[in-house]
Design an enzyme around this catalytic site. Structure first.
Site, PDB file in Angstrom:
ATOM      1  N   HIS A  89      16.350 -82.473 116.137  1.00 34.73           N
ATOM      2  CA  HIS A  89      17.341 -83.535 116.318  1.00 34.73           C
ATOM      3  C   HIS A  89      18.602 -83.008 117.000  1.00 34.73           C
ATOM      4  O   HIS A  89      19.465 -83.786 117.400  1.00 34.73           O
ATOM      5  CB  HIS A  89      17.723 -84.138 114.957  1.00 34.73           C
ATOM      6  CG  HIS A  89      18.582 -83.235 114.125  1.00 34.73           C
ATOM      7  ND1 HIS A  89      18.067 -82.162 113.428  1.00 34.73           N
ATOM      8  CD2 HIS A  89      19.926 -83.224 113.904  1.00 34.73           C
ATOM      9  CE1 HIS A  89      19.053 -81.545 112.796  1.00 34.73           C
ATOM     10  NE2 HIS A  89      20.186 -82.151 113.068  1.00 34.73           N
ATOM     11  N   GLY A 120       1.028 -74.148 100.085  1.00 33.16           N
ATOM     12  CA  GLY A 120       0.477 -72.930  99.516  1.00 33.16           C
ATOM     13  C   GLY A 120       1.458 -71.784  99.646  1.00 33.16           C
ATOM     14  O   GLY A 120       2.590 -71.959 100.106  1.00 33.16           O
ATOM     15  N   SER A 137       3.390 -69.301 101.193  1.00 36.78           N
ATOM     16  CA  SER A 137       3.655 -69.018 102.607  1.00 36.78           C
ATOM     17  C   SER A 137       5.147 -68.938 102.879  1.00 36.78           C
ATOM     18  O   SER A 137       5.886 -69.867 102.561  1.00 36.78           O
ATOM     19  CB  SER A 137       3.051 -70.127 103.480  1.00 36.78           C
ATOM     20  OG  SER A 137       3.442 -71.409 103.003  1.00 36.78           O
ATOM     21  N   LYS A 180       7.476 -75.739  91.769  1.00 33.46           N
ATOM     22  CA  LYS A 180       7.587 -74.268  91.730  1.00 33.46           C
ATOM     23  C   LYS A 180       8.949 -73.812  92.226  1.00 33.46           C
ATOM     24  O   LYS A 180       9.429 -72.733  91.854  1.00 33.46           O
ATOM     25  CB  LYS A 180       6.445 -73.623  92.528  1.00 33.46           C
ATOM     26  CG  LYS A 180       6.291 -74.097  93.968  1.00 33.46           C
ATOM     27  CD  LYS A 180       7.162 -73.353  94.961  1.00 33.46           C
ATOM     28  CE  LYS A 180       7.046 -73.960  96.338  1.00 33.46           C
ATOM     29  NZ  LYS A 180       7.925 -73.314  97.327  1.00 33.46           N
ATOM     30  N   ASN A 220      14.973 -70.357  97.235  1.00 31.34           N
ATOM     31  CA  ASN A 220      15.207 -70.736  95.846  1.00 31.34           C
ATOM     32  C   ASN A 220      15.431 -69.500  94.978  1.00 31.34           C
ATOM     33  O   ASN A 220      16.317 -69.484  94.122  1.00 31.34           O
ATOM     34  CB  ASN A 220      14.023 -71.561  95.337  1.00 31.34           C
ATOM     35  CG  ASN A 220      13.877 -72.861  96.092  1.00 31.34           C
ATOM     36  OD1 ASN A 220      14.605 -73.809  95.870  1.00 31.34           O
ATOM     37  ND2 ASN A 220      12.923 -72.901  97.024  1.00 31.34           N
TER      38      ASN A 220
END
Length: 351
Positions: A33, A145, A147, A200, A265
């Site tokens: 964008h 998954g 990654s 997760k 995270n």
């Protein structure tokens, strides 16, 4: 036979996936964008802000800020934008697909987002299905998954899951991505894959915080294992298959997100554990930390579904109620004893 693919989102993951698909011989448009970002990527053949100076874009990869151009004749549209942008980007895509209706086969919609929409608590495939009607698309596939973009960028061996209610669509997407370092398995449990992918991130914030506080491997293993139990409980309550949570999008993604310095995270949690304040952590990260908003959604879901999620609740208290991390850890450990596996609990049984 090359496939025309539009990749929406030129962050680290979108760029790496677009590069991979181009390597595989497909005709790929990578949309951002931000026209300034596009101009810089075209000039340098890099995406240095997200991937560093060592990563080079494939010469055949086309980068554009023109969404209509990216979507023109696209057989596959891959959404790789932050969760909070999925709906708005899909709403921009919708009129373009309406204008293209009847010009050929409808596109397959794929998303690689790992979160839940705030407010609605919808999974990302639900958001996409709400915005993009069935007559405009073939269906929706989610890829997820263990990654990190940084590892895929250097061709480290990576395995993911492609999940869809329509197995044939999942198999089509599987074939697009497969090569000697990137492998996809198929799955029809979209709920389980998306719930594992989203929740997760919450547990990873906790794992990072433990590291920042100096806790050892025992503590981190306990958090991950009991965190997986929480993810499984809420997923099964929503209709997911229990086995999905011991697969790539469950325990696989949990392991990599809770143990790697590449994980935003984990890094956010680590900074919190070292005493930084959340606003400063998010400002210094400079990238979206999906687990922060997902924690709020998961906290609300747990109450609405009547599912026990003490670790998620503890992380919510740290993020949104300014609770001291060591205090919530002590509170977790002081809870009354209970069996490890409570098979009589309704939240562990598929509806």
């Amino acid at each position: 036979m090359p496939t025309k693919i539009a990749v929406l989102g030129a962050g680290s993951w979108g760029t790496v996936l677009a590069n991979l698909l181009t390597e595989n011989g497909h005709e790929v448009d990578l949309w951002s964008h931000n026209p300034d970002q596009v101009a810089l990527m075209k000039r340098t053949h890099q995406n240095e802000h997200y991937l560093g100076a060592e990563f080079t874009l494939q010469p055949a990869l086309h980068v554009t800020a023109d969404l209509g151009q990216a979507l023109d004749q696209a057989a596959v549209i891959l959404f790789v934008v932050p969760t909070n942008a999925i709906r708005s980007v899909a709403e921009q895509v919708k009129p373009i697909l309406q204008a293209h209706k009847g010009r050929g086969e409808q596109p397959i919609i794929v998303h690689a987002a790992k979160g839940l929409e705030r407010g609605s608590e919808l999974r990302i495939s639900q958001v996409l299905a709400e915005v993009l009607p069935k007559e405009l698309i073939q269906g929706i596939v989610v890829i997820s998954g263990p990654s990190h973009a940084e590892d895929v960028a250097t061709h480290d061996i990576t395995t993911l899951t492609a999940a869809s209610d329509d197995l044939k669509l999942a198999e089509k997407v599987q074939k697009l991505f497969m090569n000697d370092y990137f492998r996809l398995y198929t799955n029809t449990d979209v709920i389980g894959v998306e719930i594992g992918a989203a929740l997760k991130n919450v547990i990873a914030i906790g794992a990072g915080a433990l590291h920042g506080l100096g806790y050892g491997d025992n503590t981190k293993a306990a958090l991950m294992t009991r965190g997986l139990a929480e993810i499984s409980r809420v997923g099964v309550k929503l209709g997911a298959e229990p086995l999905t949570f011991i697969g790539l999008s469950g325990v696989g993604d949990l392991i990599v997100t809770c143990t790697s310095v590449h994980s935003r995270n984990w890094r956010a949690g680590n900074a919190l554990g070292q005493g930084e304040k959340l606003p400063d952590v998010l400002k210094n990260m400079g990238m979206v930390v999906e687990g922060v908003s997902t924690t709020k959604v998961a906290h609300q879901m747990a109450r609405e579904l009547d599912v026990d999620m003490p670790i998620t609740d503890a992380i919510y208290q740290v993020l949104y109620e300014n609770a001291p991390i060591r205090t919530v850890i002590t509170d977790l450990m002081k809870r009354s004893g209970k069996p490890e596996f409570d098979f009589d609990n309704a939240s562990l049984q598929k509806p």
